[in-house]
Scaffold this active site. Structure first.
Site, PDB file in Angstrom:
ATOM      1  N   LYS A  99       0.803  -1.232   0.000  1.00 16.98           N
ATOM      2  CA  LYS A  99       0.000   0.000   0.000  1.00 16.98           C
ATOM      3  C   LYS A  99       0.835   1.282   0.000  1.00 16.98           C
ATOM      4  O   LYS A  99       0.478   2.264  -0.651  1.00 16.98           O
ATOM      5  CB  LYS A  99      -0.898   0.026   1.244  1.00 16.98           C
ATOM      6  N   GLU A 121      -9.960   6.402   2.787  1.00 20.87           N
ATOM      7  CA  GLU A 121     -10.865   5.407   3.341  1.00 20.87           C
ATOM      8  C   GLU A 121     -10.019   4.217   3.750  1.00 20.87           C
ATOM      9  O   GLU A 121      -8.920   4.023   3.230  1.00 20.87           O
ATOM     10  CB  GLU A 121     -11.879   4.978   2.277  1.00 20.87           C
ATOM     11  N   SER A 391       1.734  -9.625  -0.779  1.00 21.34           N
ATOM     12  CA  SER A 391       1.426  -8.189  -0.741  1.00 21.34           C
ATOM     13  C   SER A 391       1.542  -7.569   0.642  1.00 21.34           C
ATOM     14  O   SER A 391       1.706  -6.361   0.764  1.00 21.34           O
ATOM     15  CB  SER A 391       0.030  -7.956  -1.293  1.00 21.34           C
TER      16      SER A 391
END
Lengths: 417, 280
Positions: A99, A121, A391
């Site tokens: 991210k 969000e 990830s």
């Protein structure tokens, strides 16, 4: 749509991937999207911007991330000697997941646009945490919308965001989860876009978000491709990544899309099974619709009402999916498969037990698919190299996994070591 | 002549602007919504703006967003919305009916079928708050084929290019907003520069202008008319009155506790808003 003069204005870059994508937002938000697109195009062409971003990726996020070949998996009889599995270690990116790659990129864009306030969000809190740490670093005000249910479920991440100085706003409306947090973030942005940037956390939403998020995550596949070539002398046969909104997957696919010989696979959350109604396998589910600014696959009923998704992994629990994935599916370039909660939990335990890595439950979906393919490779007497996007790291999931395994002891890995 | 043309001609003669209430269909039930709509018309509403509920109404503030959910909690469907429009049309043949519907509803139903069904039910115009002019071409084409006026929103402080597009694409009327943000009374309609907003849009010679978003008092209505708008749309303030009479907690269905009391409150509010449309 980009070439000819369009009523209502045009975009600089293509807003669509085939029939998917677009800008389904209030007319009043288009100036904000146009401004963002222009800032992105200018930044991409600016050597100073690329250098600045590269510096943060290297010195703050710790890129390039390693490529780790599994030492003990697949087990013998389950693909050993036939399949080699390589892990792209996005779990080692600062913040604990991929991210942060694109968050840094978007925060730098926000600064270039002179915005002083960042809206985000978050579902499980991973994107919120990445945004909060980047805002702390760059001295920007940070507001994170989070479903009230998620706030209750993910207290450690809420506190992490607050430690970074972010304001976490619980969203009570609707189902109180990620979808409602996006709604609230969009409402905030509609009122405040002059000073605020909406730092969308996945490769979905209106153009230019899917393109921007892909380009800032493309570094995952660029590095992995070079690492695979160096390590094996050739491209991988299969590349697999988990798909919720689809950000790590699009970053992992991006540099392989033109390599036709590389099979691209997205692992969607099949939850308790595709027939159970409790899942989030949006593409596999097969319906198309418009949500959060984009036309893509969408879990909805026959009236167009958006349905609740479900997954054991909060990061994959989203009823929509990025429009480029919809296009890759429609054109057959990528394949999307459902992985159940049980399969993901098994893969989670395998990586912990045999490789010494605790993966995020999201990434466990991708690894579960790799284990399946390894097994098939042995059955078919085929040699296969599989590249998995790992990830994120699984520290955040440890409590949840422990509780789930205590309640469902049949899912505990039988230790045959 | 469309019903909007007839309305503007009548109001022009009377020296008035239009007062247009926004009311959510099926909120909290189809029968109760019909009584609310009838009350609004009897109290002086000149035209209607009716909503079809959607699960994720991102262009709406908390008040109207809750009314979407209340309607869905009561089991609202698109078929039922069409039935309610037919009933209103039968009772009030002259009143223009505008619809406010999120884009996924027509997309899911199929554009041609969607516009055809709403035209047959008696709707005059349809506004999709999450479909800007840039994405509007297929929607406008299906609307034109069915004889529905497509409406687009002219944002506050919009560029000339945007206003030109909105004016060209909108038939019936143009929905202008005087401030940033979503619907709701949390942010009042901006009264500064209202005439600049109206004058800018008028440059492009489009349909008459209704002002909306944050219009919650007779003074807002009077300001809108004085600035040159042909009418004012009020949604959240009316929805708030309805909500205050509703009993029930999401996700359970709600009912109106005291319909007579609600009718009295609505009549009082709408009469005062309508009275403020008189041109001075």
């Amino acid at each position: 749509m980009t070439e000819k003069e369009n009523l209502g204005g045009s975009t600089l870059l293509p807003a669509y991937f085939g029939e998917f994508g677009g800008q389904f937002v209030a007319e009043s938000l288009l100036p904000a999207l146009d401004q963002l697109e222009k800032a992105f195009v200018d930044a991409t062409n600016s050597p100073e911007f690329r250098e600045e971003l590269g510096g943060y990726l290297r010195d703050y996020l710790g890129r390039p991330t390693p490529l780790t070949e599994c030492s003990n998996l697949p087990l013998s009889g389950e693909g050993k000697g036939f399949a080699r599995i390589f892990l792209k270690r996005e779990d080692l990116v600062h913040g604990g997941a991929h991210k942060t790659n694109q968050v840094i990129g978007q925060v730098l864009l926000a600064k270039r646009m002179g915005k002083t306030r960042i809206i985000a969000e978050t579902g499980a809190g991973q994107h919120g945490t990445a945004t909060a740490l980047a805002c702390a670093l760059m001295g920007l005000e940070c507001v994170v919308y989070m479903g009230a249910k998620d706030v209750a479920r993910q207290q450690p991440n809420v506190y992490r965001m607050q430690l970074h100085g972010a304001k976490v706003i619980p969203v009570e409306s609707g189902s109180g989860t990620l979808k409602d947090a996006v709604n609230e973030a969009l409402r905030d942005w509609t009122a405040t876009f002059h000073e605020s940037h909406y730092l969308l956390g996945t490769a979905a939403g209106p153009h230019p978000f899917p393109t921007i998020v892909r380009e800032f995550h493309k570094v995952i596949s660029e590095e992995a491709k070079a690492q695979m070539l160096e390590r094996t002398g050739k491209l991988p046969d299969v590349v697999v990544a988990c798909v919720g909104g689809g950000s790590n997957a699009i970053g992992m696919f991006a540099d392989f899309i033109d390599d036709e010989g590389v099979e691209l696979v997205g692992a969607e959350p099949a939850g308790e099974g595709l027939d159970s109604g409790k899942h989030g396998a949006t593409i596999t589910n097969g319906q198309i619709g418009i949500l959060h600014g984009t036309r893509s696959y969408l879990m909805r009923n026959s009236d167009g009402q958006v349905e609740e998704s479900y997954s054991i992994s909060a990061g994959l629990d989203y009823p929509g999916v990025g429009p480029q994935h919809a296009h890759l599916h429609a054109t057959g370039r990528a394949t999307y498969v459902g992985i159940t909660d049980a399969e993901a939990l098994q893969a989670f335990q395998y990586l912990a037990r045999y490789e010494g890595i605790i993966p995020a439950l999201e990434s466990s979906h991708a690894f579960a698919y790799a284990l399946k393919r390894a097994k098939t490779a042995e059955e078919e007497g085929q040699n296969l190299t599989i590249l998995v996007s790992l990830s994120g790291r699984g520290d955040k999931d440890v409590d949840h996994v422990r509780r789930t395994l205590e309640e469902n002891p049949e899912l505990i890995l039988k230790d045959n070591r | 002549m469309s019903r909007y043309d007839d309305l503007f001609a009548r109001l022009d003669t009377a020296g008035e602007g239009a007062f247009v209430p926004f009311i959510m269909l099926s909120d909290p039930s189809p029968e109760e919504a019909f009584q609310i709509i009838s009350t609004a018309i009897e109290a002086g509403a000149d035209a209607l703006e009716l909503g079809v509920p959607f699960s994720d109404p991102v262009a709406d503030g908390p008040t109207v967003a809750e009314s979407h959910l209340r309607a869905l909690d009561g089991g609202a469907t698109v078929d039922s919305a069409l039935e309610q429009i037919k009933r209103v049309r039968a009772a009030y043949p002259e009143v223009p009916i505008g619809m406010l519907i999120y884009g996924n509803v027509p997309f899911t139903r199929g554009l041609d079928r969607f516009y055809q069904e709403f035209a047959e039910a008696g709707a005059d115009s349809i506004l999709l708050p999450d479909v800007p002019v840039r994405e509007g071409a297929p929607f406008s084409a299906a609307a034109a084929a069915a004889g529905i006026d497509p409406i687009y929103i002219a944002p506050a402080n919009a560029s000339e290019k945007t206003l030109e597009g909105v004016s060209a694409a909108s038939k019936g009327y143009i929905y202008a907003i005087s401030r940033d943000g979503v619907t709701g009374t949390e942010r009042e309609s901006s009264t500064d520069g209202l005439s600049a907003v109206v004058d800018n849009i008028k440059k492009f010679d489009g349909a008459p202008i209704f002002l909306g978003f944050g219009i919650s008092s007779p003074q807002h209505v009077a300001d809108a008319i004085a600035a040159g708008a042909s009418g004012a749309i009020t949604g959240s303030a009316i929805t708030k009155i309805i909500a205050s009479h509703c009993e029930g907690e999401h996700p359970n269905p709600s009912t109106i506790r005291d319909m007579d009391g609600l009718k009295k409150d609505l009549t009082e509010f709408i009469s005062a808003m309508k009275a403020a449309t008189k041109k001075v």
